[in-house]
Write a protein that holds these residues in place. Sequence first.
Motif: not given
Length: 552
Positions: A444-456
């Motif tokens: 979704g749209l609320t996920e931050s850039f750093p969390q998305r990078m570390l999750r993927t």
Amino acid sequence: MKDQIYTRRQIEGLIADGRKIIIIDGQVLKADAWLPFHPGGDKSILHMVGRDATDETRALHSAETLVFMRKFVVGRIEGKWDNFLPPIQGGQFRKSETDEQEEDIAEETAAESSSSSSSTASPSPLFEPVDGLRERRTTSTSSVSSLSLLDELDRSLKPTSMDDITSAQIASDLAKYPSLSPLTQRHIVEKYHELGLRLQAAGLYNCPYSAYAIEAIRYSIIFSAFLLCLRYGQYALSGAFLGVFWHQLVFTAHDAGHIAITHSYHVDSTIGIIIADFLGGLSIGWWKRNHNVHHIVTNSPEHDPDIEHVPFFAISHRFFSSLRSSYYDRVMDFDAVAQFAIRYQHWLYYPILTFGRFNLYVLSWTYLLSPTQAPRRGPAWWHRYLELAGQLFFWYWFGYLTVYRSIPTISSRVIFILISHMITAPLHVQITLSHFAMSTSDLGLTESFPQRMLRTTMDVDCPQWLDFVHGGLQFQAVHHLFPRIPRHNLRAAQKYVKAFCEDVGIPYAIYGFGEGNKEVIGRLSEVAKQVEIFEECRKHAAKELVEGHQGH
């Protein structure tokens, strides 16, 4: 004008009118005029429309570029921004209130004109009320056409099990990673900004030029070995040295593409063109266009070109529904070829990547010859022409002088070409290794850039003395957070990132090279099994549908 305060509703209306509005540091940017000239391609900008792109923009651009962007500021917002889903990702936007009022007046006028018409023509079926269409279809079920049967079959062949897998994967990510609440995500972003300042204070953005001097010596030795073996007719060995040369060169080209060497856009771009185009035959411009999108929408099946390899590979069951790629502007058909290849993708992974370099030639020339992909004007207008010169130079020294003039027989030429290209396979493994086994869920749209990078993204662990083999690509999690840090400093930056992850509660994914390969093969095998399940569901649904219609 630049002090004008824009409301969320006003920005939505502008985007509905086709404007490319982006939020950076609380300022409203209108990027329409810049879109055709952006050296990194238009797609990376389009994925930021309607979003707060502060972190993505800072991560990927130099300080001088951030200053340049101010000329596109048209106003500012107040308070925190809630992201829209960009149009390129399927976001829907309402027009401005003025436009809506004008449309309502136009519709009322058209309705009055239609009611006063004396025409007695039968209404078109296109405009027949839904209930009327349903009634007509109910009374004619005995004459169902083959076309309507196929349509119904298509609607029936989306197995619930696939949706269950999607839900399970999202639930797994939600359980492992911090809450998506705005408060939690803002805390992560604040800590991420503090981390960036610590890395700058530690001097990790400063380029270690002595390390590149060592790289240049290594390149020269390998290239000399290639020429020496070629001179004495050791064509297989010569091809192997040339493959190692290309393998090593890519790492510096990667740094240059991220403006991580001199931090000067044109200087680093020129370095990248000399290395990639003149010496390697690959377009650095194509790579930037592709790679920038990858850094913004990492591991998104619909949008990230680095994981869109259908019909050969699929790392998510979502590819089974023939997704449309926003990068390639086409549907990735999950056809018979894809169904067969992906069923065996865990066996085909290494053989296909062995020949990956040939595909890069095609993508490079497609980019350079396209009338729309490479910028024709703007600050990078001359890059395309320098790249074309580089491509001609490469095919002259490699294709003509080396393969044609220096190798006497066709069989020796074929062996030389195959070995030189197959030797680069570990690079393609390295590139895919850090993402293929990681999450492809959309949180979704609320996920931050750093969390998305570390999750993927995951790191690959290796001894320090082997760093030159992996070329910095083993620190992909660190690199995705701070892509402009020179690769020789990524190992030092890793300890800061690990501490950041512990502080904010984000799992830090790191595997050994062997473990990482097992994870990737395991993911490919898992998706291959899902193909079998998908096909069984298709057959079962088709059988039930046909039998149901025969029953009528």
